[in-house]
Enzyme design. Sequence first.
Site, PDB file in Angstrom:
ATOM      1  N   HIS A 183     -12.178  -8.400  -4.797  1.00 49.73           N
ATOM      2  CA  HIS A 183     -13.472  -8.532  -5.486  1.00 49.73           C
ATOM      3  C   HIS A 183     -13.629  -9.899  -6.160  1.00 49.73           C
ATOM      4  O   HIS A 183     -14.748 -10.283  -6.512  1.00 49.73           O
ATOM      5  CB  HIS A 183     -13.669  -7.390  -6.491  1.00 49.73           C
ATOM      6  CG  HIS A 183     -12.889  -7.511  -7.766  1.00 49.73           C
ATOM      7  ND1 HIS A 183     -11.710  -6.835  -7.984  1.00 49.73           N
ATOM      8  CD2 HIS A 183     -13.116  -8.221  -8.898  1.00 49.73           C
ATOM      9  CE1 HIS A 183     -11.267  -7.105  -9.188  1.00 49.73           C
ATOM     10  NE2 HIS A 183     -12.098  -7.958  -9.768  1.00 49.73           N
ATOM     11  N   ASP A 224      -8.276  -3.533  -2.564  1.00 51.81           N
ATOM     12  CA  ASP A 224      -8.774  -4.647  -3.376  1.00 51.81           C
ATOM     13  C   ASP A 224      -7.772  -5.798  -3.425  1.00 51.81           C
ATOM     14  O   ASP A 224      -7.496  -6.356  -4.489  1.00 51.81           O
ATOM     15  CB  ASP A 224      -9.110  -4.181  -4.794  1.00 51.81           C
ATOM     16  CG  ASP A 224     -10.010  -5.173  -5.529  1.00 51.81           C
ATOM     17  OD1 ASP A 224     -10.588  -6.054  -4.867  1.00 51.81           O
ATOM     18  OD2 ASP A 224     -10.116  -5.075  -6.767  1.00 51.81           O
ATOM     19  N   GLY A 232     -11.633 -11.767 -15.825  1.00 44.33           N
ATOM     20  CA  GLY A 232     -11.003 -13.026 -15.432  1.00 44.33           C
ATOM     21  C   GLY A 232      -9.525 -12.855 -15.161  1.00 44.33           C
ATOM     22  O   GLY A 232      -8.917 -13.692 -14.515  1.00 44.33           O
ATOM     23  N   ASN A 233      -8.938 -11.752 -15.655  1.00 42.50           N
ATOM     24  CA  ASN A 233      -7.541 -11.457 -15.345  1.00 42.50           C
ATOM     25  C   ASN A 233      -7.376 -10.876 -13.940  1.00 42.50           C
ATOM     26  O   ASN A 233      -6.250 -10.802 -13.430  1.00 42.50           O
ATOM     27  CB  ASN A 233      -6.960 -10.446 -16.341  1.00 42.50           C
ATOM     28  CG  ASN A 233      -6.405 -11.096 -17.597  1.00 42.50           C
ATOM     29  OD1 ASN A 233      -6.996 -11.016 -18.663  1.00 42.50           O
ATOM     30  ND2 ASN A 233      -5.255 -11.757 -17.458  1.00 42.50           N
ATOM     31  N   SER A 234      -8.459 -10.446 -13.333  1.00 43.85           N
ATOM     32  CA  SER A 234      -8.376  -9.809 -12.021  1.00 43.85           C
ATOM     33  C   SER A 234      -7.654 -10.697 -11.018  1.00 43.85           C
ATOM     34  O   SER A 234      -7.990 -11.869 -10.851  1.00 43.85           O
ATOM     35  CB  SER A 234      -9.778  -9.496 -11.489  1.00 43.85           C
ATOM     36  OG  SER A 234     -10.375  -8.468 -12.232  1.00 43.85           O
ATOM     37  N   ILE A 263      -7.949  16.797   5.800  1.00 44.57           N
ATOM     38  CA  ILE A 263      -7.124  17.554   4.863  1.00 44.57           C
ATOM     39  C   ILE A 263      -7.959  17.941   3.651  1.00 44.57           C
ATOM     40  O   ILE A 263      -9.037  17.366   3.401  1.00 44.57           O
ATOM     41  CB  ILE A 263      -5.890  16.752   4.412  1.00 44.57           C
ATOM     42  CG1 ILE A 263      -6.318  15.456   3.704  1.00 44.57           C
ATOM     43  CG2 ILE A 263      -4.959  16.477   5.562  1.00 44.57           C
ATOM     44  CD1 ILE A 263      -5.169  14.715   3.061  1.00 44.57           C
TER      45      ILE A 263
END
Length: 498
Positions: free
Chosen positions: A121, A151, A224-226, A285
């Site tokens: 992202h 991600d 911003g840490n992503s 399932i």
Amino acid sequence: MLLKRFMLAVVLCSAFGFSHSESFAEVALEHKAPESVANLASGLLDAVVNISTSQTVKGTEQGDKTALPKVEEGAPFQEYFNDFFSPKNDKSELNQSRKVQSLGSGFVIDAEKGLIVTNNHVIADADEIEVNFTDGSKLKAKLLGKDAKTDLALLQVDPKAKKLTAVSFGDSDNARIGDWVMAIGNPFGLGGTVTVGIISARNRDISAGPYDDFIQTDAAINRGNSGGPLFDMNGKVIGINTAIISPSGGSIGIGFAIPSDMATSVLDQLKEFGETRRGSLAIRIQPVTQEIADSLKLPKAQGALVAGKIDDKTVDNSQLKDGDVIIRFGNHAIKDARELPRIVAESPVGKIVDVTILRNGQEKSVKVKLGRLKEKEVESDSSADNDHEGGNKKADEADTIHAMGMTLSEITDELRKRYHIKDGVNGVLVTAVSPNSAADEKRIRAGEVIVDINQQLVKTPEDVSKQLEQLRANGRKNALLMVAGEDGELRFVTLRLD
């Protein structure tokens, strides 16, 4: 007073599980927080980078203010934010394209090849990707591959343009709740930010994707840490910081990281193929509820219930049957239905795997050959409301019975056509459902077909009556129905017999 203090010390030791012979000093030495992470951080900072992306977007005819991001009064860089986003009075700028920039984090995993990991992202839809290093240098990056379901994204920069520092992955499976961890990233554009906390929880499902298995941490993670790393105290990456829960947008001590053991298999595929190639069992399932476990005479509610097969010639799942409960896949015990797809997806395409199942109350081992999972959107739940026009009409020219709040009929050619039932779907047709009945509560709808009851096939309404009478005679309180939708997709439903 001394006696009271001694008794208090004994109570505290007992409360924390310490023997009387252990001193608080000994316990503190064993369990204390790190005095400093300065030495650890200094050796890792150069490997953590800022990811800057830009995307060209079209302007709007009226400069839609409601679409603009909001910043609280007094927030950092507010004046720059307002200058950039405030609508202009010059109408000539309307409908013109403009560049939107965003910031995230990442880290180098291979200095010789220039490989950098971040979140999908962070770079999604980006036209340009730039990597900013701690010494102020910048390099353009190209996207090698990305995976929206986990991600993750893998970037590459020119390793000859700059000497890079890399970090390595650790073993997230051995990370324990309470272990100290350190996050380094780029919150709010402030690069090289170090925060420390502990692992708060494991195996979190936050409905972010089909393979959620997050590490939860209270180390401060903000916007911003992503894409940044979550380190253990040995300097190994055990997670990739991805998401936070926050009503304000700032850290409240609930952050989530993708476990390294999940990430490494995805990144290896992105490195080799530029895409993910996941294993597939080609089955549908559903969870094993306590009601289903009781109906199948299982010792406890565990595993994943096979509720149908998907046509895929690359898969050999012929030894699996509808109604089987998968309790082990290879060396992995399957606790619930959410766990199986992730473990299967991480397995190589074409691999032959020993699968342990419960069938008719007996444990059995079968072999399956995995195919390749078709990367597509998750299909809608067949248990959702899907009444057809005229779905509450009673059957014409067919005998019917009423049971458990349903009107049941044989499938005639006319009824198959009316309810659009696919050829090959056979059983007893539901032509009406009484409101507020047991069947209505479980969202059984007119047009669905009962294929079997407690793993016994039914072809006529009379078969249904006999099966229900037999269950009542045996003292059973619930009936386990295999129900097919018009397209043949199966699901299991338990209904009360009273």
